[in-house]
Design a protein around this motif. Structure first.
Motif, PDB file in Angstrom:
ATOM      1  N   TYR A 460       7.656 -18.719   8.740  1.00  0.00           N
ATOM      2  CA  TYR A 460       6.366 -18.136   8.354  1.00  0.00           C
ATOM      3  C   TYR A 460       6.106 -16.838   9.105  1.00  0.00           C
ATOM      4  O   TYR A 460       5.662 -15.843   8.519  1.00  0.00           O
ATOM      5  N   ALA A 461       6.370 -16.840  10.407  1.00  0.00           N
ATOM      6  CA  ALA A 461       6.140 -15.633  11.202  1.00  0.00           C
ATOM      7  C   ALA A 461       6.973 -14.465  10.679  1.00  0.00           C
ATOM      8  O   ALA A 461       6.491 -13.324  10.601  1.00  0.00           O
ATOM      9  N   LEU A 462       8.221 -14.742  10.321  1.00  0.00           N
ATOM     10  CA  LEU A 462       9.091 -13.688   9.796  1.00  0.00           C
ATOM     11  C   LEU A 462       8.620 -13.220   8.421  1.00  0.00           C
ATOM     12  O   LEU A 462       8.552 -12.016   8.151  1.00  0.00           O
ATOM     13  N   LEU A 463       8.294 -14.175   7.535  1.00  0.00           N
ATOM     14  CA  LEU A 463       7.837 -13.825   6.187  1.00  0.00           C
ATOM     15  C   LEU A 463       6.537 -13.040   6.239  1.00  0.00           C
ATOM     16  O   LEU A 463       6.398 -12.003   5.580  1.00  0.00           O
ATOM     17  N   ALA A 464       5.570 -13.522   7.000  1.00  0.00           N
ATOM     18  CA  ALA A 464       4.271 -12.858   7.073  1.00  0.00           C
ATOM     19  C   ALA A 464       4.389 -11.464   7.679  1.00  0.00           C
ATOM     20  O   ALA A 464       3.849 -10.489   7.145  1.00  0.00           O
ATOM     21  N   SER A 465       5.092 -11.348   8.799  1.00  0.00           N
ATOM     22  CA  SER A 465       5.195 -10.063   9.494  1.00  0.00           C
ATOM     23  C   SER A 465       5.889  -9.013   8.644  1.00  0.00           C
ATOM     24  O   SER A 465       5.434  -7.862   8.553  1.00  0.00           O
ATOM     25  N   THR A 466       6.998  -9.393   8.016  1.00  0.00           N
ATOM     26  CA  THR A 466       7.752  -8.412   7.239  1.00  0.00           C
ATOM     27  C   THR A 466       7.048  -8.039   5.944  1.00  0.00           C
ATOM     28  O   THR A 466       7.061  -6.875   5.538  1.00  0.00           O
ATOM     29  N   SER A 467       6.413  -9.001   5.289  1.00  0.00           N
ATOM     30  CA  SER A 467       5.714  -8.670   4.034  1.00  0.00           C
ATOM     31  C   SER A 467       4.524  -7.755   4.299  1.00  0.00           C
ATOM     32  O   SER A 467       4.268  -6.821   3.534  1.00  0.00           O
ATOM     33  N   ILE A 468       3.787  -8.008   5.374  1.00  0.00           N
ATOM     34  CA  ILE A 468       2.656  -7.139   5.718  1.00  0.00           C
ATOM     35  C   ILE A 468       3.157  -5.741   6.073  1.00  0.00           C
ATOM     36  O   ILE A 468       2.562  -4.727   5.663  1.00  0.00           O
ATOM     37  N   LEU A 469       4.255  -5.667   6.824  1.00  0.00           N
ATOM     38  CA  LEU A 469       4.793  -4.358   7.208  1.00  0.00           C
ATOM     39  C   LEU A 469       5.235  -3.570   5.983  1.00  0.00           C
ATOM     40  O   LEU A 469       4.955  -2.370   5.866  1.00  0.00           O
ATOM     41  N   VAL A 470       5.917  -4.217   5.060  1.00  0.00           N
ATOM     42  CA  VAL A 470       6.346  -3.538   3.835  1.00  0.00           C
ATOM     43  C   VAL A 470       5.134  -3.050   3.048  1.00  0.00           C
ATOM     44  O   VAL A 470       5.104  -1.911   2.549  1.00  0.00           O
ATOM     45  N   ALA A 471       4.122  -3.897   2.917  1.00  0.00           N
ATOM     46  CA  ALA A 471       2.914  -3.523   2.173  1.00  0.00           C
ATOM     47  C   ALA A 471       2.250  -2.304   2.807  1.00  0.00           C
ATOM     48  O   ALA A 471       1.823  -1.377   2.099  1.00  0.00           O
ATOM     49  N   ALA A 472       2.168  -2.277   4.140  1.00  0.00           N
ATOM     50  CA  ALA A 472       1.527  -1.146   4.820  1.00  0.00           C
ATOM     51  C   ALA A 472       2.328   0.137   4.665  1.00  0.00           C
ATOM     52  O   ALA A 472       1.765   1.213   4.407  1.00  0.00           O
ATOM     53  N   LEU A 473       3.653   0.054   4.804  1.00  0.00           N
ATOM     54  CA  LEU A 473       4.485   1.257   4.703  1.00  0.00           C
ATOM     55  C   LEU A 473       4.455   1.839   3.289  1.00  0.00           C
ATOM     56  O   LEU A 473       4.340   3.059   3.112  1.00  0.00           O
ATOM     57  N   LEU A 474       4.543   0.971   2.278  1.00  0.00           N
ATOM     58  CA  LEU A 474       4.501   1.475   0.901  1.00  0.00           C
ATOM     59  C   LEU A 474       3.108   1.998   0.549  1.00  0.00           C
ATOM     60  O   LEU A 474       2.982   3.005  -0.166  1.00  0.00           O
ATOM     61  N   ALA A 475       2.077   1.332   1.049  1.00  0.00           N
ATOM     62  CA  ALA A 475       0.712   1.818   0.797  1.00  0.00           C
ATOM     63  C   ALA A 475       0.515   3.196   1.405  1.00  0.00           C
ATOM     64  O   ALA A 475      -0.135   4.072   0.797  1.00  0.00           O
ATOM     65  N   GLY A 476       1.067   3.420   2.594  1.00  0.00           N
ATOM     66  CA  GLY A 476       0.944   4.728   3.228  1.00  0.00           C
ATOM     67  C   GLY A 476       1.573   5.835   2.403  1.00  0.00           C
ATOM     68  O   GLY A 476       1.058   6.960   2.354  1.00  0.00           O
ATOM     69  N   ARG A 477       2.677   5.540   1.743  1.00  0.00           N
ATOM     70  CA  ARG A 477       3.322   6.551   0.889  1.00  0.00           C
ATOM     71  C   ARG A 477       2.429   6.922  -0.293  1.00  0.00           C
ATOM     72  O   ARG A 477       2.345   8.092  -0.675  1.00  0.00           O
ATOM     73  N   TRP A 478       1.761   5.931  -0.882  1.00  0.00           N
ATOM     74  CA  TRP A 478       0.861   6.249  -1.995  1.00  0.00           C
ATOM     75  C   TRP A 478      -0.377   7.003  -1.513  1.00  0.00           C
ATOM     76  O   TRP A 478      -0.894   7.877  -2.217  1.00  0.00           O
ATOM     77  N   MET A 479      -0.813   6.687  -0.304  1.00  0.00           N
ATOM     78  CA  MET A 479      -1.969   7.420   0.248  1.00  0.00           C
ATOM     79  C   MET A 479      -1.618   8.873   0.522  1.00  0.00           C
ATOM     80  O   MET A 479      -2.452   9.768   0.350  1.00  0.00           O
ATOM     81  N   LEU A 480      -0.403   9.147   0.939  1.00  0.00           N
ATOM     82  CA  LEU A 480       0.028  10.524   1.142  1.00  0.00           C
ATOM     83  C   LEU A 480       0.023  11.311  -0.161  1.00  0.00           C
ATOM     84  O   LEU A 480      -0.111  12.542  -0.151  1.00  0.00           O
ATOM     85  N   ARG A 481       0.182  10.607  -1.258  1.00  0.00           N
ATOM     86  CA  ARG A 481       0.111  11.263  -2.570  1.00  0.00           C
ATOM     87  C   ARG A 481      -1.321  11.331  -3.099  1.00  0.00           C
ATOM     88  O   ARG A 481      -1.539  11.757  -4.235  1.00  0.00           O
ATOM     89  N   GLY A 482      -2.276  10.856  -2.285  1.00  0.00           N
ATOM     90  CA  GLY A 482      -3.669  10.902  -2.704  1.00  0.00           C
ATOM     91  C   GLY A 482      -4.072   9.774  -3.626  1.00  0.00           C
ATOM     92  O   GLY A 482      -5.099   9.858  -4.303  1.00  0.00           O
ATOM     93  N   ARG A 483      -3.316   8.688  -3.693  1.00  0.00           N
ATOM     94  CA  ARG A 483      -3.598   7.584  -4.597  1.00  0.00           C
ATOM     95  C   ARG A 483      -3.948   6.310  -3.813  1.00  0.00           C
ATOM     96  O   ARG A 483      -3.148   5.401  -3.647  1.00  0.00           O
ATOM     97  N   ARG A 484      -5.179   6.271  -3.317  1.00  0.00           N
ATOM     98  CA  ARG A 484      -5.642   5.083  -2.627  1.00  0.00           C
ATOM     99  C   ARG A 484      -5.654   3.864  -3.549  1.00  0.00           C
ATOM    100  O   ARG A 484      -5.437   2.732  -3.112  1.00  0.00           O
ATOM    101  N   ASP A 485      -5.937   4.079  -4.824  1.00  0.00           N
ATOM    102  CA  ASP A 485      -5.992   2.958  -5.758  1.00  0.00           C
ATOM    103  C   ASP A 485      -4.629   2.276  -5.872  1.00  0.00           C
ATOM    104  O   ASP A 485      -4.533   1.034  -5.884  1.00  0.00           O
ATOM    105  N   LEU A 486      -3.570   3.073  -5.905  1.00  0.00           N
ATOM    106  CA  LEU A 486      -2.229   2.484  -5.984  1.00  0.00           C
ATOM    107  C   LEU A 486      -1.813   1.875  -4.644  1.00  0.00           C
ATOM    108  O   LEU A 486      -1.045   0.898  -4.611  1.00  0.00           O
TER     109      LEU A 486
END
Length: 708
Positions: A460-486
């Motif tokens: 669980y610790a591995l699944l939770a930590s890595t999934s949250i990290l992936v979500a944050a990193l990919l979200a940051g890329r969309w925010m750099l493009r100005g797309r908070r909604d995505l």
């Protein structure tokens, strides 16, 4: 740009589904068949019997039964780490793990096995017998956080007009009713009758093949015989052998809804087997479930399979401590070498590459401990050594793919790849009853009372930590493009998928997991949307979390008792009896784990230091981390969400003490990789020159260039 998001999300979902379908096809098994009992049921204990003891030459009688019937391993742990025959028979009597006093602890490397308590003798009363102290034992047993109702088996059978006969002291413990009375008792096999009661419990003192042959010669021809090595006693903890044979027992692997693993039962499942002969729809036991058989035509292959599992579980547990001690020491030494290279002007560039490589290998080790399960390392001459070397070899290959793949051009690309791979492997494994996690050194540890399927605390610790990290990193890329909604949509898609996989009773069956995951993802989504985290929103998220977890538990409760997970059992206990026994067990188990080993006391300290470093960005401990989070948009919020998940997981799970350090094992190397990487901090379609240097951690550095 929205079209690009939809396409990339669809590709990821389809790839996951295709991989899952391929695993399903590889693991496809025939439908289970019931165990018939036309004549008496005879359960025979041979303490510490394991598959390494069984062969056609050494134990011809046991071997012949294994060739005729269904075979498996049996989990013998009761309350303490080391199982004793007394506790095993009490467990059979109650249909739930039971003990009398504090049992022996786990046997450490090079240590002597701690002695078990002696078996108390009953007082003969006519054809039966009685235990004078039974009432006191039962009161103590019922007062435990998870109560065990001693005498349940015999009392239920008696209410159906049936009875239980016993041979030997151990058998008498299992056959006693709630008053401590045994209906039929014989000290020896020679003096016993196996036709007076439909259920007979026989305790042999050892692996006595000749004694078993003599017993079988005295049984009616239509008997169903169970031979089980149901305790460790004077040997090191391990899985024990179990065989069920009879005229209506299919040949193959024993299965239980309680374990969901091929060829695996627990002691309390034998209680359910005994009750099933006289009760059409017996009330659910606290732990035991009626076993069945997965049909197999080749008896030797079935025996080989359960022997391999027993050997693998024994070896992998002995490897855990030395492997991770060497791993941590090696990682620290490699890190110091990298820092020394960074201090040199001439070697600085190589120092960064070195740290990226070291971080990649260390970050790949956790997923490698799961993937190594597809290699039959247990069949080698030195399985422990082969297991350790195989883990490192797989980690090096995965690290090379991470560092050399096309994603390397992005500063967080290799780290995102490793995190995504780890989360995906664990998710697919959990959806398929966790066969890799079952025998992993970072897995379930079933021999010592861990889970048998679903998401264990380390997984669980591995699944939770890595999934949250992936979500944050990919979200940051969309925010750099100005797309908070995505960005928000990305977090929601990954978060919902992770929560469902972890919490769904047929998959992860994890009650404490969603309690920690949902607030962590909610925090991430609120920040991605540019919304403040207020008390009102915290309360709303908390309410949604309780409703979600409660809803999953209630849906599980609506299923037939034999197919419920611990989520459904908890709801049943709460709804039907108003008890919070599972919650009490979680609190007690967590406190015991926290205080049993001195080093575990540092876990809360580590957790608090992590939270402080994220909050106090300008402090001596927060400054190095802030330099990393400043490189990648939204990474800081991702690490904060992970810390929230660790904190809530720590307090809401049994053995939650394992969650923060297990998550740190993978998060720390990935953060080091990002810190040392020379890749671009922005997507290729967002020029670095147009992004301001001081961007904070939750907003684009400047108005980004939109693409698509």
């Amino acid at each position: 740009m929205t079209r690009r998001w939809i396409l990339s999300t669809a590709v990821a979902v389809v790839a996951f589904l295709l991989a899952s379908m391929a695993v399903s096809a590889a693991l496809a098994r025939p439908a289970h068949r019931a165990i018939g009992q036309p004549g008496p049921l005879v359960i025979v204990s041979m303490p510490s019997l394991s598959w390494s003891d069984i062969s056609a030459e050494k134990t011809p009688t046991v071997w012949a039964l294994a060739q005729q019937g269904a075979v498996g391993n049996i989990v013998t742990r009761a309350i303490s780490a080391h199982s004793c025959s007394l506790h095993a028979w009490m467990t059979l009597s109650a249909g739930a793990r039971a003990t009398l006093g504090k049992g022996p602890g786990e046997t450490g490397r090079g240590e002597q096995v701690q002695p078990c308590k002696g078996m108390p003798a009953p007082v003969q009363v006519g054809k039966g017998a009685r235990f004078p102290n039974w009432k006191r034992w039962r009161t103590i047993s019922l007062g435990r956080p998870i109560p065990a109702d001693l005498g349940l088996l015999a009392t239920r059978l008696r209410s159906q007009g049936s009875c239980v006969a016993a041979v030997g002291r151990g058998g008498a413990i299992g056959a006693a009713d709630t008053n401590g009375f045994v209906a039929r008792y014989s000290p020896t096999v020679a003096a016993a009758s196996f036709t007076e009661c439909p259920v007979n419990l026989v305790s042999l003192s050892s692996t006595d093949d000749a004694g078993l042959a003599d017993l079988l010669s005295r049984l009616p021809a239509d008997s169903t015989v169970v031979v089980t090595g149901h305790a460790d006693d004077q040997t090191i903890e391990s899985m024990r052998a179990v065989i069920v044979a009879g005229p209506r027992v299919p040949q193959g692997l024993l299965r239980s809804p309680a374990t969901r693993q091929p060829g695996l039962l627990q002691n309390s499942d034998l209680t359910a087997l005994a009750l099933s002969r006289s009760e059409t729809n017996p009330p659910a036991l606290l732990e035991g479930r009626k076993p069945g058989v997965e049909p197999k035509s080749n008896a030797n292959r079935s025996i080989e399979q359960v022997r391999d599992v027993s050997r693998a579980l024994f070896v992998e547990h002995r490897v855990v401590a030395p492997f991770f001690v060497r791993f941590v020491l090696g990682a620290v030494l490699a890190g110091l070498i990298g820092l020394a290279m960074l201090a040199s002007t001439r070697l600085r560039r190589w120092g960064r590459r070195w740290l990226v490589a070291v971080g990649a290998v260390c970050g790949a080790v956790p997923v490698s401990t799961f993937l190594v399960g597809v290699i039959p390392w247990w069949n080698t001459s030195r399985p422990g050594t082969y297991l350790s070397l195989s883990i490192m070899a797989i980690a090096v290959v995965i690290a090379a793919v991470a560092v050399l793949g096309p994603w390397r051009r992005w500063v967080a690309g290799p780290a995102a790849f490793l995190a995504a791979l780890t989360a995906t492997v664990i998710a697919i494994d959990v959806v398929h009853t966790s066969p890799l996690q079952f025998i992993s050194i970072m897995g379930l540890q079933p021999v010592y009372g861990g889970r048998y399927y679903g998401t264990g605390n380390v997984g669980y610790a591995l699944l939770a930590s890595t999934s949250i990290l992936v979500a944050a990193l990919l979200a940051g890329r969309w925010m750099l493009r100005g797309r908070r909604d995505l960005a928000v949509a990305t977090i929601l898609v990954i978060g919902v998928a992770t929560i469902i996989i972890d919490g769904y009773p047929a998959w992860g069956a994890d009650a404490g997991g969603p309690l920690a995951l949902l607030p962590a993802y909610a925090y991430l989504a609120l920040n991605a949307a540019g919304l403040a985290v207020t008390w009102k929103r915290i309360l709303v998220v908390g309410g949604i979390t309780v409703v979600l977890v409660g809803g999953l538990g209630f849906l599980d409760y609506l299923r037939p008792p034999a197919y419920r997970t611990h989520l459904g059992d908890f709801m049943a206990s709460l709804i039907e009896n108003g008890q919070l026994t599972s919650l009490q067990r979680n609190v007690r188990a967590n406190w015991t784990m926290l205080t049993s080993v001195w080093i575990n006391a540092f876990v809360p300290v580590l957790l608090l230091l992590t939270i402080y470093a994220l909050i106090a960005r300008r402090s001596w401990i927060g400054r190095p981390l802030s330099r990393v989070t400043d490189r990648v948009l939204f990474l800081g919020h991702g690490l904060a969400a992970i810390a929230i998940c660790w904190l809530l997981g720590f307090v809401s799970n049994d053995s939650g003490t394992a969650i923060p350090p297990s998550g740190m094992i993978i998060v720390a190397p990935l953060v080091i990789m990002i810190a040392a990487s020379t890749g671009r901090p922005t997507p290729a379609d967002v020029p670095e020159a147009e992004v301001a240097a001081d961007h904070g951690d939750d907003a684009p550095r400047a108005t980004p260039v939109r693409a698509g």
